[in-house]
Design a protein around this motif. Sequence first.
Motif, mmCIF file in Angstrom:
data_model
loop_
_atom_site.group_PDB
_atom_site.id
_atom_site.type_symbol
_atom_site.label_atom_id
_atom_site.label_comp_id
_atom_site.label_asym_id
_atom_site.label_seq_id
_atom_site.Cartn_x
_atom_site.Cartn_y
_atom_site.Cartn_z
ATOM 1 N N ARG A 32 0.815 -1.220 0.000
ATOM 2 C CA ARG A 32 0.000 0.000 0.000
ATOM 3 C C ARG A 32 0.848 1.269 0.000
ATOM 4 O O ARG A 32 0.529 2.241 -0.679
ATOM 5 C CB ARG A 32 -0.916 -0.015 1.234
ATOM 6 C CG ARG A 32 -1.756 1.246 1.424
ATOM 7 C CD ARG A 32 -2.669 1.087 2.624
ATOM 8 N NE ARG A 32 -1.937 0.789 3.838
ATOM 9 C CZ ARG A 32 -1.414 1.712 4.651
ATOM 10 N NH1 ARG A 32 -1.556 3.000 4.381
ATOM 11 N NH2 ARG A 32 -0.775 1.362 5.748
ATOM 12 N N ALA A 263 -2.598 -0.350 -3.086
ATOM 13 C CA ALA A 263 -3.457 -0.693 -1.954
ATOM 14 C C ALA A 263 -4.576 -1.628 -2.404
ATOM 15 O O ALA A 263 -5.255 -1.372 -3.407
ATOM 16 C CB ALA A 263 -4.048 0.567 -1.335
ATOM 17 N N GLU A 280 -7.475 -0.480 -4.928
ATOM 18 C CA GLU A 280 -8.310 0.685 -4.649
ATOM 19 C C GLU A 280 -8.623 1.475 -5.916
ATOM 20 O O GLU A 280 -9.628 2.179 -5.982
ATOM 21 C CB GLU A 280 -7.640 1.582 -3.609
ATOM 22 C CG GLU A 280 -7.715 1.009 -2.195
ATOM 23 C CD GLU A 280 -7.208 1.981 -1.139
ATOM 24 O OE1 GLU A 280 -6.653 3.038 -1.525
ATOM 25 O OE2 GLU A 280 -7.362 1.678 0.062
#
Length: 523
Positions: A32, A263, A280
């Motif tokens: 991430r 992420a 994401e």
Amino acid sequence: MIDAIIIGGGHNGLVCACYLAARGLKVRVLERRSVVGGAAVTEEFHPGFRNSTASYTVSLLNPKVIRDLKLVEHGLRITERPYANFLPLDDHQFLKVGGGLAATQAEVAKFSRRDADNLPAYYAMLDRVATVLKSLLLETPPNVGGGIADILQALKVGKRFKALNMAARRDVLDLFTKSAGDVLDRYFESDPIKACFGFDSVVGNFASPYTPGSAYVLLHHVFGEVNGKPGIWGHAMGGMGAITQAMAKEAIARGVEISVDAAVSRVVVKDGRASGVVLEDGTEIEAGLVVSNLNPKLLFQRLLDPAAVGTEFNQRIAAYKCGSGTFRLNVALSELPRFTCHPEPGLHHASGIIMAPTLRYMEQAYFDARSFGWSTQPIVEILIPSVVDDSLAPKGRHVASLFCQHVSPTLTDGRSWDDHREEVADLMIDTVTRFAPNFKASVIARQSHSPLDLERKFGLVGGDIFHGALSLDQLFSARPVLGYGDYRTPITGLYQCGAGTHPGGGVTGIPGHNAAREILRDL
């Protein structure tokens, strides 16, 4: 298609990736943050000043992992601390622990001749128990309710304990169930040595040293070694990031693809099997299996549909205890702290410097944090790595890590750590200044991490450096949930390799090593 996706590029994720890639699997690590290493990273927090941002000392890194991943060949160098700990007490008195048995006995004898004489018996007791438990670190815990393999593993574990004499078995029981204070009170009468040893029982443990079970946390910190010397603590030259950067080099050499700023928002489960992840940004990545290096709460509560694992399992994960009561500071210093009791520069500056003179002081710090959110007289340990590593600060300047306790993992009454972070950081600085009057004025800059910051930045839920409390109900076969202590999960093709699995926290690499072995067995 990718054979294995690993969520989280912390040290255990990198270790797991290396072992899987060594067997020919196509592995991709998704991190991430913009740098791999998880909580074991070295970062510049003020121009010219670099430090280990979160994790800050070496001892538990497993020798097998060091050898197998060729970390020394990739540049890792670890130097030993000359002393384990330095404990300033008042304007005149202090205690040094380390430098050999005779040196420690001479120091302890300043406060109690009886305690000095009892040191060998105390060390021998810890060694007996630690030797047996260390033999279990690289083992997969027997899975309750498993098949014949788990029954055989349980018998194998049982034989190791059966080989102990009755006195040693009683010691094992004591260290798993009693408080550190109770164990230390049995061996020692003077406060300084009990405080020095008892500090390890509250490191990363939001509890009093007299909380039942805290003796195991004390034991957890004596499993390690540095450069083949057991029980020694050390410093990775270049900071803790030197460990994970060496791991990343080996991973890349084995063909692992490492992606940063990647992420994961969701683990994809199809027909009861993990088949990949969604990032994401919406990108979906398919894989033959998925391995999580995250805290179990983050995996099961944020990345999975609750229906995928069932109500009872979700309830267990919700009850999984996290929160270590830790407040972390990195400071840039214009000069070394001059302790009133020992003002001249010396080897004590290269040790772990503990400001917590008694077990009672530590207990009160815990009570205060439970009642008010943080202790008014906190426990502070300072490490000054620039004393042995001049790459971290400009010439004549220094960096220091302040590992501070106790603070409540979450604040109540509508308060937020974002509103109180700097107030508590001031308190920690003032606490050190009571013992070293020049300290506050020497601080050029500081970086403060509350429990909330540690969670947001590194995924340490509640600031928990161990990814879950090291209590009896969360160890071995019960870590993180009984029935899934073998790195597997209720979802086929989804595994865990982080510190929320056996044997727990610390920069060990062992969960990553063990998880890879189980994955390869399944394949």
